[in-house]
Design a protein around this motif. Structure first.
Motif, PDB file in Angstrom:
ATOM      1  N   LEU A  73     -11.706  -5.087  -6.432  1.00  0.00           N
ATOM      2  CA  LEU A  73     -12.266  -4.817  -4.941  1.00  0.00           C
ATOM      3  C   LEU A  73     -11.757  -5.989  -4.149  1.00  0.00           C
ATOM      4  O   LEU A  73     -11.893  -5.929  -2.695  1.00  0.00           O
ATOM      5  CB  LEU A  73     -13.492  -4.349  -4.985  1.00  0.00           C
ATOM      6  CG  LEU A  73     -13.782  -2.775  -5.598  1.00  0.00           C
ATOM      7  CD1 LEU A  73     -15.208  -2.680  -5.483  1.00  0.00           C
ATOM      8  CD2 LEU A  73     -12.947  -1.871  -4.724  1.00  0.00           C
ATOM      9  N   THR A  74     -11.716  -7.285  -4.707  1.00  0.00           N
ATOM     10  CA  THR A  74     -11.496  -8.328  -3.903  1.00  0.00           C
ATOM     11  C   THR A  74      -9.983  -8.985  -3.949  1.00  0.00           C
ATOM     12  O   THR A  74     -10.150 -10.173  -3.680  1.00  0.00           O
ATOM     13  CB  THR A  74     -12.816  -9.447  -4.209  1.00  0.00           C
ATOM     14  OG1 THR A  74     -12.377  -9.728  -5.673  1.00  0.00           O
ATOM     15  CG2 THR A  74     -14.079  -8.913  -3.717  1.00  0.00           C
ATOM     16  N   GLY A  75      -9.115  -8.221  -4.484  1.00  0.00           N
ATOM     17  CA  GLY A  75      -7.618  -8.590  -4.366  1.00  0.00           C
ATOM     18  C   GLY A  75      -7.181  -8.892  -5.495  1.00  0.00           C
ATOM     19  O   GLY A  75      -5.864  -9.081  -5.404  1.00  0.00           O
ATOM     20  N   ARG A  76      -7.399  -8.661  -6.688  1.00  0.00           N
ATOM     21  CA  ARG A  76      -6.851  -8.471  -7.971  1.00  0.00           C
ATOM     22  C   ARG A  76      -5.991  -7.303  -8.232  1.00  0.00           C
ATOM     23  O   ARG A  76      -6.624  -6.183  -8.085  1.00  0.00           O
ATOM     24  CB  ARG A  76      -7.860  -8.899  -9.342  1.00  0.00           C
ATOM     25  CG  ARG A  76      -7.301  -8.981 -10.588  1.00  0.00           C
ATOM     26  CD  ARG A  76      -8.121  -9.022 -11.641  1.00  0.00           C
ATOM     27  NE  ARG A  76      -7.326  -9.453 -12.801  1.00  0.00           N
ATOM     28  CZ  ARG A  76      -7.679  -8.904 -14.180  1.00  0.00           C
ATOM     29  NH1 ARG A  76      -8.974  -8.564 -14.211  1.00  0.00           N
ATOM     30  NH2 ARG A  76      -7.004  -9.311 -15.192  1.00  0.00           N
ATOM     31  N   VAL A 123      -5.180  -0.419  -1.499  1.00  0.00           N
ATOM     32  CA  VAL A 123      -5.014  -1.584  -0.482  1.00  0.00           C
ATOM     33  C   VAL A 123      -5.884  -2.658  -0.888  1.00  0.00           C
ATOM     34  O   VAL A 123      -5.447  -3.784  -0.867  1.00  0.00           O
ATOM     35  CB  VAL A 123      -5.306  -1.116   0.856  1.00  0.00           C
ATOM     36  CG1 VAL A 123      -5.666  -2.290   1.940  1.00  0.00           C
ATOM     37  CG2 VAL A 123      -4.516   0.064   1.339  1.00  0.00           C
ATOM     38  N   LEU A 124      -7.254  -2.540  -1.271  1.00  0.00           N
ATOM     39  CA  LEU A 124      -8.151  -3.588  -1.899  1.00  0.00           C
ATOM     40  C   LEU A 124      -7.600  -4.703  -2.971  1.00  0.00           C
ATOM     41  O   LEU A 124      -7.850  -5.791  -2.795  1.00  0.00           O
ATOM     42  CB  LEU A 124      -9.468  -3.252  -1.878  1.00  0.00           C
ATOM     43  CG  LEU A 124     -10.350  -2.750  -0.870  1.00  0.00           C
ATOM     44  CD1 LEU A 124     -11.671  -2.059  -1.166  1.00  0.00           C
ATOM     45  CD2 LEU A 124     -10.580  -3.942   0.383  1.00  0.00           C
ATOM     46  N   THR A 125      -6.988  -3.713  -3.737  1.00  0.00           N
ATOM     47  CA  THR A 125      -6.409  -4.296  -5.067  1.00  0.00           C
ATOM     48  C   THR A 125      -4.840  -4.975  -4.763  1.00  0.00           C
ATOM     49  O   THR A 125      -4.627  -5.652  -5.648  1.00  0.00           O
ATOM     50  CB  THR A 125      -6.176  -3.358  -6.138  1.00  0.00           C
ATOM     51  OG1 THR A 125      -5.235  -2.447  -5.718  1.00  0.00           O
ATOM     52  CG2 THR A 125      -7.403  -2.708  -6.694  1.00  0.00           C
ATOM     53  N   THR A 126      -4.719  -5.010  -3.407  1.00  0.00           N
ATOM     54  CA  THR A 126      -3.225  -5.276  -2.941  1.00  0.00           C
ATOM     55  C   THR A 126      -2.094  -4.648  -3.856  1.00  0.00           C
ATOM     56  O   THR A 126      -0.991  -5.138  -3.586  1.00  0.00           O
ATOM     57  CB  THR A 126      -3.086  -6.753  -3.233  1.00  0.00           C
ATOM     58  OG1 THR A 126      -2.990  -7.123  -4.690  1.00  0.00           O
ATOM     59  CG2 THR A 126      -4.510  -7.656  -2.500  1.00  0.00           C
ATOM     60  N   ASP A 127      -2.316  -3.456  -4.456  1.00  0.00           N
ATOM     61  CA  ASP A 127      -1.256  -2.812  -4.984  1.00  0.00           C
ATOM     62  C   ASP A 127      -0.420  -1.891  -4.095  1.00  0.00           C
ATOM     63  O   ASP A 127       0.643  -1.594  -4.429  1.00  0.00           O
ATOM     64  CB  ASP A 127      -1.645  -2.045  -6.383  1.00  0.00           C
ATOM     65  CG  ASP A 127      -2.230  -2.913  -7.206  1.00  0.00           C
ATOM     66  OD1 ASP A 127      -1.143  -3.502  -7.995  1.00  0.00           O
ATOM     67  OD2 ASP A 127      -3.361  -2.966  -7.691  1.00  0.00           O
ATOM     68  N   ALA A 128      -1.167  -1.502  -3.085  1.00  0.00           N
ATOM     69  CA  ALA A 128      -0.309  -0.878  -1.991  1.00  0.00           C
ATOM     70  C   ALA A 128       0.283  -1.745  -0.997  1.00  0.00           C
ATOM     71  O   ALA A 128      -0.341  -2.547  -0.405  1.00  0.00           O
ATOM     72  CB  ALA A 128      -1.481   0.182  -1.207  1.00  0.00           C
ATOM     73  N   SER A 129       1.626  -1.605  -0.977  1.00  0.00           N
ATOM     74  CA  SER A 129       2.440  -2.297   0.154  1.00  0.00           C
ATOM     75  C   SER A 129       2.073  -1.957   1.567  1.00  0.00           C
ATOM     76  O   SER A 129       1.466  -0.847   1.809  1.00  0.00           O
ATOM     77  CB  SER A 129       3.825  -1.981  -0.278  1.00  0.00           C
ATOM     78  OG  SER A 129       4.150  -0.966   0.238  1.00  0.00           O
TER      79      SER A 129
END
Length: 700
Positions: A73-76, A123-129
């Motif tokens: 939830l914080t970017g991993r 989005v939080l995991t940065t997997d969504a572009s």
């Protein structure tokens, strides 16, 4: 979710789970109470959680699972999870079921809420572009907007279903159509505005941009990428002095490795562990190693711990962590003035040792190091098969691939980032690239042969400034390949052509006004080990011997000449990169933007104004009668704009007197009277009428 599954292999099980959830949601939409459906959705989520935990290879505690969730939830990225396939399959059912159920029940806000909540997690995991997120936002706005209008229309039809006679077109219908056009226009604005913002200086090329654009420096795209690395487009160089290193011999100063290939970049899986001061990390599988000690003085702030492979002991000013791939990274970064000492174990294998190695690899090595996305085109493996058909061992296969890339692809920092699989595009549709492209392509080609390989980043030896002392700058940042050799461990290969790379970098430095940089600073070559007791090869023109782990060479002996052949990969376009084809997401956004723009323009009356403007300014000759009538109407339209419209019952002559029309306009009115009452006019008169109308419109 499908993209995440595709990266790690076959999506069959995921598609089955998602398909069953979708069908179940569709079947229960009309017969199940929403409260009960929500309970089922929550139950599916809980069941997925239990399934995920019980099927993990390890048995993590609740604290570990909670910590992993917080990190997500914080970017991993989810792709950093070793068993991402199990994670996605376990959690897919709940959001798919609930979204389908609420959508078909016409609870559009709830459907969008569930889907949006799921997208927000990615989005939080940065997997969504950025493009995927924008598509999700557009989908949510469309779902709520069109869904609400659909509900209103259904209520209207139900209210008037018993009317006699049946209603035709009503004001409500017109209002709903106008509402749909309004929603389309809003969707276009949602898409177009970020695109416009993307072109603002300072935004293009960042995470906020929809455009690929320039992405900073080679160093920034490699050693500062953290746990994930995306292959970039055109880059520049940095001449910042990063560190000075003292050692008995030069080496590639390794920063980290990436094991999971995503198609457009790399991800490092697993977690880093704490390092106890003075702890010995082990030599790995190699039976014969020698010690190389490096003392590093940090010259500018860096977030890495460069060291020769394989580091086994560390002492320094900053505490470090040990990555899953035996690399070192500082807990809080290193500052200018810091120093550290690393002891590395260097492999002492002979050429014969490496050639004799087979393909019996440990399970923990083959787990992610032979993985390729399911969507990787088959032609990548087909081309590699053709190139390496005469190779007898994995080591020979690597040598052939390395040599082929050096000889058949040029080096350039000015490239357009491929929209699809990077390795496939570089192998079949590009003529040049920089180190990231070469290393990525070689690693993928090796993996198509079931040979464990990974992309490694760090710095080349740097500029020799004394006996056993090297200065390393940002422009020495580099990417290369490590291949696992049975009984010896990870061995380095560098497929980037050294001579052309040095020339390209020197040219870029000259363009930037940095041409005074010592040429030795650019020395990073390819392949032949410098300090080795065995005879070295004579490098090819433009190549400089590179200090790589001795005594490894990157060219096969004269007895093996497979790599000498010129092989044209299937589907190549003779080195010219094909125009980029939009992705499915980009194509969908483009269609919505076009439809929404058209709806917005219609709402503003733009098409009518454009049509009227064309009608006024461009009159194509037809029959004399039609020409006179059209010229007259054009002139009257301009007079109405300039003065006032002709009132009902007002004669043409009275109107012209009222607006004080000139003689040419009165002449045109006379020609029209002759047509109406005389029945015909000549071609010359029609031409005169058009000329008069054109003059009036031009003075508008």
């Amino acid at each position: 979710m499908y993209h995440l599954i595709d990266v790690v292999g076959s999506p069959t099980r995921f598609l089955l789970v998602a398909g069953v959830a979708l069908v179940l949601g569709a079947l229960l939409a009309r017969v199940l109470h929403p409260g009960l459906a929500t309970v089922i959705g929550v139950g599916l989520f809980g069941a997925g959680l239990v399934w995920y935990v019980t099927n993990l290879a390890t048995n993590p505690s609740f604290d570990v699972l909670l910590a992993d969730t917080v990190e997500l939830l914080t970017g991993r990225r989810l792709l950093q999870i070793a068993n991402v396939r199990l994670w996605v399959t376990s959690f897919a059912a709940a959001p798919v079921f609930l979204t389908t159920y609420f959508a078909l029940r016409r609870w559009y806000v709830m459907a969008v809420f569930v889907a949006g909540l799921t997208l927000s997690f990615f989005v939080l995991t940065t997997d969504a572009s950025v493009v995927t997120t924008l598509l999700g936002v557009v989908g949510g706005v469309a779902g709520i907007g069109f869904g609400t209008l659909d509900s209103v229309a259904n209520e209207g039809r139900a209210t008037t279903s018993g009317a006699d006679p049946p209603p035709t077109v009503t004001d409500a219908d017109d209002g709903i159509d106008a509402g749909r056009r309004s929603v389309l226009a809003q969707l276009a604005a949602v898409i177009v505005l970020p695109t416009v913002v993307s072109r603002i200086p300072g935004v293009e090329g960042t995470a906020l941009s929809l455009l690929s654009g320039a992405s900073g420096t080679v160093e920034g795209s490699l050693v500062d990428a953290g746990d994930s690395l995306t292959v970039q487009g055109s880059l520049s160089l940095s001449d910042v002095h990063r560190f000075t290193i003292e050692a008995e011999e030069p080496s590639y100063w390794r920063v980290g490795a990436y094991d999971r290939y995503t198609g457009d970049g790399w991800v490092r899986t697993g977690n880093a562990s704490e390092y106890d001061d003075g702890e010995y990390l082990g030599d790995g599988p190699a039976t014969e190693t020698r010690k190389l000690v490096q003392t590093v003085e940090v010259e500018s702030d860096i977030g890495t711990v460069p060291a020769a492979w394989k580091p086994v002991r560390y002492e320094g000013d900053s505490d470090v962590l040990v990555t899953r791939h035996d690399g070192l990274q500082p807990e809080s970064g290193l500052e200018s003035g810091d120093s550290y000492r690393v002891e590395s174990a260097r492999i002492e294998a002979t050429e014969e040792d490496l050639r004799a190695a087979g393909d019996d690899y440990p399970d923990d090595v083959t787990g992610t190091h032979v993985q390729l996305p399911e969507s990787t085109p088959d032609r990548v493996a087909a081309t590699t098969d053709t190139l390496t058909e005469n190779a007898e061992t994995p080591y020979q296969t690597a040598l052939i691939i390395e040599r082929w890339l050096k000889r058949n692809r040029g080096y350039s920092l000015d490239v357009s980032r491929p929209r699809r699989n990077v390795a496939d595009r570089f192998l079949h549709a590009m003529s040049e690239g920089y180190c990231t492209y070469f290393a990525t392509t070689m690693a993928v080609m090796l993996r198509t042969q079931d040979i464990p390989a990974r992309m490694t980043v760090g710095y080349t030896p740097g500029d020799a400034v004394g006996s056993g002392r090297w200065e390393v700058r940002g422009l020495h940042s580099h990417a290369w390949v490590e291949m696992y050799v049975e009984n010896w461990g990870w061995v380095q290969f560098d497929p980037t052509p050294a001579g052309p790379r040095q020339a390209a970098e020197q040219q870029r430095l000259d363009e930037d006004g940095d041409g005074g940089t010592n040429q030795e600073t650019l020395t990073e070559t390819g392949t032949t080990p410098t300090p080795t007791p065995t005879p070295t090869e004579t490098p090819e023109p433009g190549e400089t011997p590179t200090p790589t782990p001795p005594p490894i060479r990157t060219r096969p002996p004269d007895a093996t000449r497979t790599d000498e052949r010129t092989v044209t990969p299937a589907g190549t376009d003779d080195g010219n990169q094909l125009p980029g084809v939009p992705s499915r997401e980009e194509a969908a956004l483009g269609v919505v933007a076009l439809l929404g723009t058209a709806a917005g323009l219609r709402r503003l009356g733009v098409p009518e104004r454009v049509s009227r403007g064309l009608w006024l300014r461009y009159q194509s000759p037809e029959t004399p009668a039609e020409d006179v009538e059209t010229a007259f109407q054009r002139t009257m339209y301009v007079l109405a704009e300039r003065h006032r419209e002709r009132r009902p019952g007002e004669t043409v002559r009275a109107y012209l007197d009222a607006v004080d029309a000139d003689e040419d306009v009165r002449r045109l009115a006379g020609l029209r009277e002759r047509l109406r009452y005389g029945g015909s006019v000549s071609a010359e008169a029609a031409e005169e009428a058009i000329d008069i109308a054109d003059t009036v419109v031009a003075e508008r």
